[in-house]
Design an enzyme around this catalytic site. Structure first.
Site, PDB file in Angstrom:
ATOM      1  N   GLY A  61       0.847  -1.188   0.000  1.00 37.06           N
ATOM      2  CA  GLY A  61       0.000   0.000   0.000  1.00 37.06           C
ATOM      3  C   GLY A  61       0.880   1.234   0.000  1.00 37.06           C
ATOM      4  O   GLY A  61       2.015   1.192   0.471  1.00 37.06           O
ATOM      5  N   THR A  62       0.366   2.325  -0.511  1.00 36.03           N
ATOM      6  CA  THR A  62       1.223   3.501  -0.665  1.00 36.03           C
ATOM      7  C   THR A  62       0.775   4.669   0.200  1.00 36.03           C
ATOM      8  O   THR A  62       1.027   4.647   1.391  1.00 36.03           O
ATOM      9  CB  THR A  62       1.335   3.877  -2.151  1.00 36.03           C
ATOM     10  OG1 THR A  62       0.028   3.914  -2.726  1.00 36.03           O
ATOM     11  CG2 THR A  62       2.144   2.832  -2.900  1.00 36.03           C
ATOM     12  N   THR A  63       0.104   5.671  -0.327  1.00 35.26           N
ATOM     13  CA  THR A  63       0.021   6.955   0.366  1.00 35.26           C
ATOM     14  C   THR A  63      -1.253   7.130   1.194  1.00 35.26           C
ATOM     15  O   THR A  63      -2.364   6.931   0.706  1.00 35.26           O
ATOM     16  CB  THR A  63       0.122   8.098  -0.662  1.00 35.26           C
ATOM     17  OG1 THR A  63       1.290   7.899  -1.451  1.00 35.26           O
ATOM     18  CG2 THR A  63       0.212   9.440   0.034  1.00 35.26           C
TER      19      THR A  63
ATOM     20  N   LYS B 175      -7.328   1.245   2.010  1.00 35.98           N
ATOM     21  CA  LYS B 175      -6.216   1.378   2.953  1.00 35.98           C
ATOM     22  C   LYS B 175      -6.590   2.119   4.229  1.00 35.98           C
ATOM     23  O   LYS B 175      -5.748   2.263   5.109  1.00 35.98           O
ATOM     24  CB  LYS B 175      -5.050   2.114   2.280  1.00 35.98           C
ATOM     25  CG  LYS B 175      -4.626   1.531   0.950  1.00 35.98           C
ATOM     26  CD  LYS B 175      -3.561   2.396   0.301  1.00 35.98           C
ATOM     27  CE  LYS B 175      -3.325   1.970  -1.127  1.00 35.98           C
ATOM     28  NZ  LYS B 175      -2.349   2.849  -1.805  1.00 35.98           N
TER      29      LYS B 175
END
Length: 280
Positions: free
Chosen positions: A53-55, A86
């Protein structure tokens, strides 16, 4: 005789001994192999073969706090998912966003949700916001072995402080490092691969005592800017109707902001920037 059939009750002693209000401690005694950080991992870096997962971005406003995340997960140079969620409610008054190894992070979120619910059932009251932040720090610390092998989980935690002093901002944000250190942030914070670009955007758009609409705009714009410069962060996708997941936490509790509302904000940002480019 199996350890699970020991005693007249048919339960292992670990199920009958009261280990306190922590579900994680109970699990460590009854079934330690189920804890995310207790499983053996290969002695080689595995970061590029697992979805990440990123931002994640969080901002405070005059009535509480917002948290949002993009929808992209990456695996090395590949997009492994365009629809991952997320940001999750931790309980009725707090939310948690995940960055890092997606599988372990989602499992940690589920365990954390049970941890808070278990505490409330055993103690008969809700854990304080600082207590919730500290419990999450302990869980992250338990994942340190996997983190050193490239399976790090770095969440962002935010909530509405029911015990806030008069005049104090009720919305609070906590960030973490891979060792479990937790740090309270003032105003806004971001984690993940696009966090640098998101923070730079928030420096320009966020200010104290924003109302809810302005704070939502600031958050979505930060994710838009992060996606513009970070390939691992997904921007608004009107073709697939995919927009950031955003939660609002205020005096009424934690609720997800409707996708239509986020889509309208993202469309305004896109239209304004397109018009500005055309005039340039």
């Amino acid at each position: 005789m199996s350890e699970y059939s020991a005693g007249r009750s048919g339960f292992s002693p670990a199920y009958l001994d009261r280990v306190g209000s922590s579900f994680t401690d109970f699990l460590a005694a009854a079934a330690p192999h189920l804890l995310p950080g207790s499983r053996p991992v290969p002695q080689i870096p595995v970061g590029n073969v697992t979805p990440h997962g990123t931002t994640i971005v969080s901002v405070t406003y005059d009535g509480g706090v917002l948290m949002g995340g993009d929808r992209r997960a990456t695996m090395g140079n590949l997009i492994s998912s365009r629809e991952i969620e997320k940001v999750y409610p931790a309980d009725a008054w707090s939310v948690i966003g995940i960055a890092g190894a997606a599988g372990i992070a989602i499992e940690m979120v589920r365990l954390y949700q049970v941890e808070l619910e278990h505490y409330e059932k055993i103690e008969g009251l809700t854990l304080s916001l600082d207590g919730k932040a500290n419990r999450l720090a302990q869980m992250i610390r338990g994942n340190l072995g996997a983190a050193l092998q490239g399976l790090a989980v770095v969440p962002l935690f935010a909530g509405f402080d029911l015990d806030a002093a008069p005049g104090a901002a009720p919305g609070r944000i906590f960030s973490y490092d891979v060792t479990g250190g937790n740090y309270e942030e003032r105003g806004y914070s971001a984690v993940g691969s696009g966090s640098l670009f998101a923070r730079n955007s928030l420096k320009k758009t966020w200010r104290p005592n924003l109302d809810g609409d302005a704070a939502t705009r600031s958050l979505v714009e930060a994710l838009y800017d992060a996606a513009d410069d970070d390939s691992a962060t997904g921007g608004p996708d009107p073709v697939r109707r995919l927009y950031p997941i955003v939660y609002r936490v205020d005096a009424e509790g934690a609720v997800r902001v409707p996708d239509d509302e986020i889509a309208a904000v993202a469309t305004r940002i896109t239209d304004e920037r397109s018009a500005a480019d055309g005039q340039g």
